[in-house]
Design a protein around this motif. Structure first.
Motif, PDB file in Angstrom:
ATOM      1  N   GLY A 105       0.795   1.712   7.769  1.00 48.64           N
ATOM      2  CA  GLY A 105       1.474   1.426   6.508  1.00 48.64           C
ATOM      3  C   GLY A 105       2.982   1.464   6.648  1.00 48.64           C
ATOM      4  O   GLY A 105       3.544   0.948   7.618  1.00 48.64           O
ATOM      5  N   GLY A 112       0.742  -5.988  13.600  1.00 55.70           N
ATOM      6  CA  GLY A 112      -0.354  -6.736  14.198  1.00 55.70           C
ATOM      7  C   GLY A 112      -1.689  -6.110  13.865  1.00 55.70           C
ATOM      8  O   GLY A 112      -1.759  -5.008  13.322  1.00 55.70           O
ATOM      9  N   ASP A 113      -2.734  -6.835  14.201  1.00 53.48           N
ATOM     10  CA  ASP A 113      -4.085  -6.321  14.054  1.00 53.48           C
ATOM     11  C   ASP A 113      -4.283  -5.202  15.098  1.00 53.48           C
ATOM     12  O   ASP A 113      -3.885  -5.353  16.256  1.00 53.48           O
ATOM     13  CB  ASP A 113      -5.054  -7.482  14.313  1.00 53.48           C
ATOM     14  N   PHE A 117       0.818  -1.213   0.000  1.00 55.62           N
ATOM     15  CA  PHE A 117       0.000   0.000   0.000  1.00 55.62           C
ATOM     16  C   PHE A 117       0.852   1.263   0.000  1.00 55.62           C
ATOM     17  O   PHE A 117       1.815   1.375   0.731  1.00 55.62           O
ATOM     18  CB  PHE A 117      -0.916   0.029   1.242  1.00 55.62           C
ATOM     19  N   TRP A 118       0.480   2.211  -0.816  1.00 58.10           N
ATOM     20  CA  TRP A 118       0.956   3.590  -0.751  1.00 58.10           C
ATOM     21  C   TRP A 118      -0.163   4.432  -1.335  1.00 58.10           C
ATOM     22  O   TRP A 118      -0.879   3.964  -2.229  1.00 58.10           O
ATOM     23  CB  TRP A 118       2.265   3.766  -1.551  1.00 58.10           C
ATOM     24  N   GLN A 119      -0.386   5.646  -0.807  1.00 58.78           N
ATOM     25  CA  GLN A 119      -1.470   6.483  -1.338  1.00 58.78           C
ATOM     26  C   GLN A 119      -1.301   6.597  -2.847  1.00 58.78           C
ATOM     27  O   GLN A 119      -0.222   6.909  -3.327  1.00 58.78           O
ATOM     28  CB  GLN A 119      -1.422   7.865  -0.695  1.00 58.78           C
ATOM     29  N   TYR A 171      -2.991   1.806  11.783  1.00 56.09           N
ATOM     30  CA  TYR A 171      -3.079   1.470  10.355  1.00 56.09           C
ATOM     31  C   TYR A 171      -2.014   2.309   9.629  1.00 56.09           C
ATOM     32  O   TYR A 171      -2.331   3.106   8.747  1.00 56.09           O
ATOM     33  CB  TYR A 171      -4.473   1.755   9.794  1.00 56.09           C
ATOM     34  N   PRO A 208      -8.513   0.913   6.606  1.00 57.42           N
ATOM     35  CA  PRO A 208      -8.992   0.568   5.261  1.00 57.42           C
ATOM     36  C   PRO A 208     -10.467   0.920   5.119  1.00 57.42           C
ATOM     37  O   PRO A 208     -11.081   1.449   6.051  1.00 57.42           O
ATOM     38  CB  PRO A 208      -8.745  -0.944   5.185  1.00 57.42           C
ATOM     39  N   PHE A 218       2.623   8.829   7.899  1.00 56.32           N
ATOM     40  CA  PHE A 218       2.375   9.851   8.932  1.00 56.32           C
ATOM     41  C   PHE A 218       3.315   9.692  10.129  1.00 56.32           C
ATOM     42  O   PHE A 218       3.578  10.646  10.847  1.00 56.32           O
ATOM     43  CB  PHE A 218       0.918   9.779   9.423  1.00 56.32           C
ATOM     44  N   GLY A 220      -0.819  -3.946   9.997  1.00 59.91           N
ATOM     45  CA  GLY A 220      -0.976  -5.395   9.865  1.00 59.91           C
ATOM     46  C   GLY A 220      -0.062  -6.046   8.835  1.00 59.91           C
ATOM     47  O   GLY A 220       0.246  -7.234   8.947  1.00 59.91           O
ATOM     48  N   ALA A 221       0.379  -5.303   7.826  1.00 61.22           N
ATOM     49  CA  ALA A 221       1.178  -5.922   6.744  1.00 61.22           C
ATOM     50  C   ALA A 221       2.658  -5.951   7.141  1.00 61.22           C
ATOM     51  O   ALA A 221       3.269  -4.903   7.356  1.00 61.22           O
ATOM     52  CB  ALA A 221       0.986  -5.147   5.442  1.00 61.22           C
TER      53      ALA A 221
HETATM   54  C1  LIG Z   1      -5.498   3.181   4.048  1.00 62.75           C
HETATM   55  S1  LIG Z   1      -4.028   2.292   4.413  1.00 62.75           S
HETATM   56  C2  LIG Z   1      -3.109   3.531   5.274  1.00 62.75           C
HETATM   57  C3  LIG Z   1      -1.638   3.319   5.412  1.00 62.75           C
HETATM   58  C4  LIG Z   1      -0.809   4.539   5.768  1.00 62.75           C
HETATM   59  N1  LIG Z   1      -1.416   5.353   6.797  1.00 62.75           N
HETATM   60  C5  LIG Z   1      -0.534   5.381   4.534  1.00 62.75           C
HETATM   61  O1  LIG Z   1      -1.230   6.387   4.326  1.00 62.75           O
HETATM   62  O2  LIG Z   1       0.365   5.016   3.760  1.00 62.75           O
HETATM   63  C6  LIG Z   1      -4.607   1.190   5.629  1.00 62.75           C
HETATM   64  C7  LIG Z   1      -3.547   0.277   6.194  1.00 62.75           C
HETATM   65  O3  LIG Z   1      -4.138  -0.517   7.228  1.00 62.75           O
HETATM   66  C8  LIG Z   1      -3.599  -1.818   7.199  1.00 62.75           C
HETATM   67  N2  LIG Z   1      -4.608  -2.654   7.887  1.00 62.75           N
HETATM   68  C9  LIG Z   1      -5.802  -3.060   7.435  1.00 62.75           C
HETATM   69  N3  LIG Z   1      -6.492  -3.716   8.395  1.00 62.75           N
HETATM   70  C10 LIG Z   1      -5.694  -3.714   9.499  1.00 62.75           C
HETATM   71  C11 LIG Z   1      -5.849  -4.219  10.820  1.00 62.75           C
HETATM   72  N4  LIG Z   1      -6.977  -4.837  11.187  1.00 62.75           N
HETATM   73  N5  LIG Z   1      -4.850  -4.045  11.699  1.00 62.75           N
HETATM   74  C12 LIG Z   1      -3.708  -3.402  11.319  1.00 62.75           C
HETATM   75  N6  LIG Z   1      -3.511  -2.887  10.083  1.00 62.75           N
HETATM   76  C13 LIG Z   1      -4.492  -3.044   9.181  1.00 62.75           C
HETATM   77  C14 LIG Z   1      -3.369  -2.103   5.733  1.00 62.75           C
HETATM   78  O4  LIG Z   1      -2.351  -3.066   5.562  1.00 62.75           O
HETATM   79  C15 LIG Z   1      -2.946  -0.720   5.206  1.00 62.75           C
HETATM   80  O5  LIG Z   1      -1.550  -0.572   5.216  1.00 62.75           O
END
Ligand SMILES: C[S@@+](CC[C@H](N)C(=O)[O-])C[C@H]1O[C@@H](n2cnc3c(N)ncnc32)[C@H](O)[C@@H]1O
Length: 425
Positions: free
Chosen positions: A286, A334-335, A249-251, A284, A358, A290, A309-310
């Motif tokens: 990434g 982690g979650d 993931f990246w914006q 979350y 997400p 931020f 999580g990734a």
């Molecule tokens: C919208 S992206 C934002 C990432 C980062 N803030 C950015 O702007 O580059 C959402 C991120 O949440 C992660 N993610 C999704 N569900 C998750 C969970 N339950 N626990 C932890 N991370 C999670 C995804 O892997 C993804 O990297």
């Protein structure tokens, strides 16, 4: 079957809504106020609660309607059908009006807060006509091995020889890598990632500027370029360097990381004020878009917890933090919900929480965990106004009020929109 419908208002997923004999019809490629002939999707049944369909002919047009500048993404009946640009029939100002209504309606309906949210256009998008913003694209190889997209309502695939939403740098890479010539295994997933911003050219100079900082991935395997990419984001006067996974993931919008990170940091500084230290959570997180500016630009001594999580993204975040010698950031893999059940004591009382979940949003449990942490301020970055509205309602019940909201059009030509909401208690 075709029916004539007077369109009443915007609905979800880029559709508008009307009625036929009392039954709701969700219509693609329509606009409020229009009289349209709609081809209904099959199967549709007399007993269905609602029907869906697509504009086949416009009998009375809205002032916001324009001829699709990318014909292939427009209505099936007008030579389109491939998806990816469900507002391609709407003028750029009309797209902003559409999204403003959507965000305000969801915050009102689900969040119980009445607020007008004008949508802000990203620099350069108007001049590019709403195209050339995607730094990442994905396609599937058709039976002849050419990059393609599926045509709606059939199994037919349409071979592509360009992708108007992609940045010009990405298109230059695709040309140089002969991506449009095909030769892929039928059914293969093709992904191109080319960091931006790098200018608006599609020629040899663009290729020289990109160097090997791009990736062409086929079924997740690197075909050319680099598996790890370098992204740069300037926040205020500081430029941050990020290593990101080409497949992660990246914006997507070329300017989104810059617009979002600057706004988040402005809000964070406003919330923390001139305190000499603070504790901040970035949920979350990434690859740390931020996390890096939050850890360095908000106070002289910031302790941070980031949760993602990734695994590959967390490894990159840790590497990005190490480059800045940022030892006061605990970057966890982690979650979010599970990780927040066991936060080390010195990080357990955040002054500020930033979250960028997400599409599904944070949901009630994570909202309750954030409230239980005692955080006074929450900055919520949302790519789905419906999830944001629902979570805003939960946060309201936990004592938070919406103190600021801005929305950014980082997905032109589509119904998607990014909203940044500040909640305070
Ligand atoms: C919208 S992206 C934002 C990432 C980062 N803030 C950015 O702007 O580059 C959402 C991120 O949440 C992660 N993610 C999704 N569900 C998750 C969970 N339950 N626990 C932890 N991370 C999670 C995804 O892997 C993804 O990297």
């Amino acid at each position: 079957m075709d029916v004539q419908v007077r369109i009443e208002r915007y609905a979800d997923q880029g559709r508008c809504v009307g009625h036929i004999d009392g039954r709701v019809v969700f219509v693609r490629f329509a606009l409020p106020g229009e009289l349209v002939r709609v081809t209904l999707d099959e199967p549709h049944d007399r007993d269905d609660r609602f029907w869906t369909g697509e504009v086949a002919e416009v009998l009375e047009a809205s002032e916001d309607r324009v001829p699709p500048a990318w014909l292939l993404a427009g209505p099936l009946a007008m030579g389109g059908g491939v998806g990816g640009a469900d507002l391609v029939h709407v003028s750029l100002p009309g797209q902003l009006r559409w999204k403003a209504v959507t965000v305000s309606e969801q915050l009102s309906r689900l969040g119980h807060v009445e607020v007008a949210v004008p949508i802000e256009r990203i620099d350069g998008d108007e001049a590019l006509g709403g195209f050339h913003w995607r730094t990442r694209i994905e396609m599937i190889a058709d039976d002849d091995g050419r990059p393609s997209m599926r045509r709606r309502g059939s199994h037919a695939r349409v071979a592509l020889d360009t992708m108007p939403l992609a940045t010009k740098s990405l298109l230059a890479v695709a040309d140089a890598d002969h991506v449009w010539d095909g030769g892929f295994e039928p059914g293969a997933q093709i992904r191109l990632s080319v960091p931006e911003p790098r200018g608006d050219r599609r020629d040899a100079d663009a290729i020289a500027a990109v160097g090997d900082n791009y990736a062409v991935l086929v079924d997740g395997e690197l075909r050319s370029g680099s598996a790890s990419l370098a992204e740069q984001v300037t926040v205020g006067d500081t430029t941050f360097e990020y290593t990101v996974d080409a497949n992660g993931f990246w914006q997507i919008h070329r300017q989104a990381p810059i617009a979002l990170a600057n706004h988040v940091i402005d809000l964070a500084k406003q919330e923390i004020g001139d305190r000499p230290s603070a504790c901040i959570w970035d949920l979350y997180s990434g690859s740390g878009l931020f996390t890096l500016p939050l850890a360095t630009l908000v106070t002289p001594r910031t302790r941070m917890l980031s949760v993602e999580g990734a695994r590959v993204a967390v490894k990159n975040a840790q590497r990005n933090l190490r480059h800045l010698d940022l030892a006061d950031v605990d970057a966890r893999c982690g979650d979010v919900e599970k990780t927040l059940m066991r936060v080390p004591a010195h990080l357990s009382r955040p002054d500020l929480i930033v979250l960028d979940p997400p599409r599904a949003g944070a949901r009630a449990k994570v909202c309750r965990q954030m409230a239980a942490s005692g955080a006074k301020s929450i900055i919520y970055i949302a790519c789905d106004p419906t999830s944001l509205g629902r979570d805003a309602g939960t946060l309201r019940g936990l004592g938070y009020r919406l103190a600021d909201v801005r929305a950014f059009d980082i997905y032109p030509m589509t119904h998607h929109v990014e909203t940044v909401a500040l909640f305070r208690r």
